[in-house]
Design a protein around this motif. Structure first.
Motif, short mmCIF file in Angstrom:
data_model
loop_
_atom_site.label_atom_id
_atom_site.label_comp_id
_atom_site.label_asym_id
_atom_site.label_seq_id
_atom_site.Cartn_x
_atom_site.Cartn_y
_atom_site.Cartn_z
N ILE A 55 -7.96 -7.10 -27.96
CA ILE A 55 -7.51 -8.04 -26.94
C ILE A 55 -6.15 -8.60 -27.32
O ILE A 55 -5.91 -8.97 -28.48
N THR A 56 -5.26 -8.68 -26.35
CA THR A 56 -3.91 -9.20 -26.62
C THR A 56 -3.93 -10.70 -26.86
O THR A 56 -4.76 -11.42 -26.31
N LYS A 57 -3.01 -11.17 -27.69
CA LYS A 57 -2.88 -12.60 -27.95
C LYS A 57 -1.92 -13.29 -27.00
O LYS A 57 -2.03 -14.48 -26.76
N SER A 58 -0.95 -12.55 -26.48
CA SER A 58 0.17 -13.18 -25.77
C SER A 58 -0.06 -13.18 -24.27
O SER A 58 -0.66 -12.27 -23.71
N ARG A 59 0.45 -14.22 -23.62
CA ARG A 59 0.48 -14.26 -22.17
C ARG A 59 1.57 -13.33 -21.68
O ARG A 59 2.64 -13.27 -22.26
N GLU A 60 1.30 -12.64 -20.60
CA GLU A 60 2.26 -11.68 -20.08
C GLU A 60 3.54 -12.39 -19.65
O GLU A 60 3.50 -13.34 -18.87
N GLY A 61 4.66 -11.92 -20.17
CA GLY A 61 5.94 -12.50 -19.80
C GLY A 61 6.24 -13.82 -20.45
O GLY A 61 7.23 -14.47 -20.12
N LYS A 62 5.37 -14.27 -21.38
CA LYS A 62 5.58 -15.55 -22.04
C LYS A 62 5.44 -15.36 -23.55
O LYS A 62 4.78 -14.45 -24.02
N GLY A 63 6.07 -16.24 -24.29
CA GLY A 63 6.01 -16.14 -25.74
C GLY A 63 4.80 -16.83 -26.33
O GLY A 63 4.49 -16.63 -27.51
N SER A 64 4.12 -17.68 -25.55
CA SER A 64 3.01 -18.46 -26.10
C SER A 64 1.77 -17.59 -26.29
O SER A 64 1.61 -16.55 -25.66
N ARG A 65 0.87 -18.07 -27.15
CA ARG A 65 -0.33 -17.34 -27.49
C ARG A 65 -1.55 -17.90 -26.76
O ARG A 65 -1.62 -19.09 -26.47
N ILE A 66 -2.51 -17.04 -26.49
CA ILE A 66 -3.76 -17.45 -25.85
C ILE A 66 -4.71 -17.94 -26.92
O ILE A 66 -4.86 -17.32 -27.97
N ASP A 67 -5.36 -19.06 -26.66
CA ASP A 67 -6.29 -19.64 -27.63
C ASP A 67 -7.70 -19.12 -27.33
O ASP A 67 -8.31 -19.49 -26.33
N TYR A 68 -8.21 -18.26 -28.22
CA TYR A 68 -9.54 -17.67 -28.03
C TYR A 68 -10.60 -18.35 -28.91
O TYR A 68 -11.70 -17.82 -29.06
#
Length: 502
Positions: free
Chosen positions: A210-223
């Motif tokens: 699973i990817t960590k990054s939001r598409e088109g954004k530098g921020s990371r998704i908190d899982y």
């Protein structure tokens, strides 16, 4: 770390051979295969396949630096002979190449290195920055992992105790290799992997990427919340209801979740005909039992659907397990426009889609917009999804496949569509159960615990209660037998006491 300009280096093969020899990296007078050279041959620099790094000082500095980074742990640089150790030679050489080029090893290389891992951005750091506390379950279930440069092979490192060998702490390694891709989606993909070493050689597992990054954004998704659920419900107490995970690991941009491989696939692949009601009841009861565990512990799945229900045993005696815990949904929501749900619309509660009953509309405060409906979500979204799954199993049709029909039922107050299920022979108790758990308002739906005691499931619930009562009675009987003892009359001589005391 200092960097070296390879183009500026003008190495003398004889000088390099002497320098490498002083480091114990090769022996003068031998060729790259470690065999003796004739007197007329030039001495080989290092092994011949290694890159000439430069002066003695530079070679020493580079070797010490990569040892500090963990690439040569356990090796004495003053004694190693790379002519006799191709793996170490390859490790040092490849490390130098990467420093010079700044690029990862190409996918096409035949043998990926397992001596080097990327510097991942750890989820704990991400959560700390967001002000959240990482659960111990998440932290403790993370696997210490070395990832091959092409991603196809990983090695997990752990430590165990072995009292029989009188060893307090033993290093244990597991190596896994990808065999094939099992599936993919907007969240990433799922791989089938095979164990290559140890007692578990040949064992299979599934790994969700699973990817960590939001598409088109530098921020990371908190899982973190989803990872916590996966870790918690992989405990032996819950594994009859949930797909078990063996831990997770990460690279710089990706999270990998290791899971048991269930070869019979997911429930979605069995949706080719209506199911007998008794089999639907089995599946519904097992799913509801899992939801009860989740809800009692403060978790909502949010993405319950046939594709997230894996089949351990198929018809006629079904055994299904819940998987995913909403982690794919989190990735999908972050990767696409909010509330753009691909392929799961038929199982989503109306409040997730922004459709509300008249009563709920009246209760929404003026300060709260409909687009900010996440605070209205409760665990009841899972009850709605369960109802949609039951309806699909009974009829092989999607209930409220047309959003306009859903709006008529929820917002306009039209009656629940009981006819189709009833016409296919569903019992009155079954249809009543569906109408209860798919009530218009989330506030009107029963809890998972209440739903388990609905008359439609009472027979299965009674079996569970009976088994639980019998187990408790057995436990009490065993405890009584342990505490039961003979009362001794101390007024008589000890010689007359019983020879054995209960």
């Amino acid at each position: 770390m200092s960097s070296f300009d390879r183009a500026a280096l003008r190495p003398d093969p004889r000088r390099i051979a002497e320098t490498a020899s002083s480091l114990g990296l090769s022996s003068p007078g031998t060729n790259d295969r470690g065999t003796q050279q004739s007197g007329n041959e030039e001495p080989a620099p290092w092994p011949a396949e290694a890159i000439d790094i430069g002066t003695e000082k530079e070679i020493k500095e580079f070797a010490r630096q990569i040892q500090e980074e963990g690439l040569l742990n356990g090796h004495d640089l003053d004694k190693i002979d790379l002519n006799q150790n191709a793996e170490l030679s390859s490790t040092i050489t490849e490390a130098y190449r990467r420093r010079q080029s700044g690029r990862a090893q190409k996918e096409s290389e035949k043998v990926p290195l397992l001596n080097e891992s990327p510097e991942p951005e750890k989820i704990i750091d991400q959560s700390t920055r967001s002000g959240k506390v990482v659960s111990d379950l998440v932290r403790d279930s993370k696997l210490e992992t070395i990832i091959a440069s092409n991603g196809s092979v990983v090695r997990h490192i752990s430590y165990i105790s072995n009292p029989r060998m009188r060893q307090r702490r033993m290093k244990k390694e597991e190596t896994w290799r990808r065999r094939k891709k099992l599936g993919s989606g907007s969240f990433g993909c799922v791989w089938l992997e095979e164990r290559l070493d140890g007692d578990g050689t040949g064992r299979l597992r599934a790994v969700k990427e699973i990817t960590k990054s939001r598409e088109g954004k530098g921020s990371r998704i908190d899982y973190n919340r989803e990872l916590e659920a996966i870790a918690k419900f992989s405990h032996s107490k819950y594994v009859h209801c949930f797909v078990q995970s063996f831990g997770w690991y990460e690279s710089e941009n990706t999270i990998f979740i290791t899971m048991e491989y269930i070869e019979k696939g997911d429930l979605q692949s069995y949706l080719v005909r209506p199911f007998p009601e008794e089999e639907v009841k089995q599946i519904a009861f097992q799913l509801l039992e899992g939801l009860e565990y989740m809800h009692e512990n403060g978790f909502a799945h949010r993405d319950l659907k046939p594709a997230n229900i894996l089949v351990s045993e198929p018809s006629p005696n079904w055994w299904v397990k819940i998987s995913d815990f909403g982690i794919s949904k989190r990735a999908e929501e972050e990767a696409t426009a909010y509330r753009t749900f691909v392929g799961t619309r038929g199982y989503l509660a109306p409040e997730i889609l922004g459709i509300y009953s008249i009563a709920d509309m009246n209760n929404i405060s003026s300060s709260q917009t409909l687009d900010d409906s996440s605070s209205l979500y409760t665990v009841s979204v899972d009850l709605w999804a369960l109802g949609a799954i039951i309806y699909r199993l009974l009829t092989n049709e999607v209930l409220f496949g047309d959003p306009r029909d859903l709006a008529k039922y929820v917002a306009a107050g039209h009656p629940f569509p009981r006819a189709t299920a009833s016409e296919l022979g569903a019992s009155e108790a079954c249809v009543d159960f569906l109408e209860n758990i798919m009530a218009r308002s989330p506030n009107s739906r029963p809890s998972s615990s209440e739903a388990l005691h609905h008359p439609w499931l009472s027979e299965l619930q009674d079996l569970v209660d009976t088994a639980t009562d019998a187990l408790e009675e057995l436990s009490i009987a065993v405890e009584d037998s342990r505490t039961e003892h003979t009362i001794v009359d101390t007024s008589v001589a000890s010689a007359q006491w019983p020879t054995s005391l209960g």
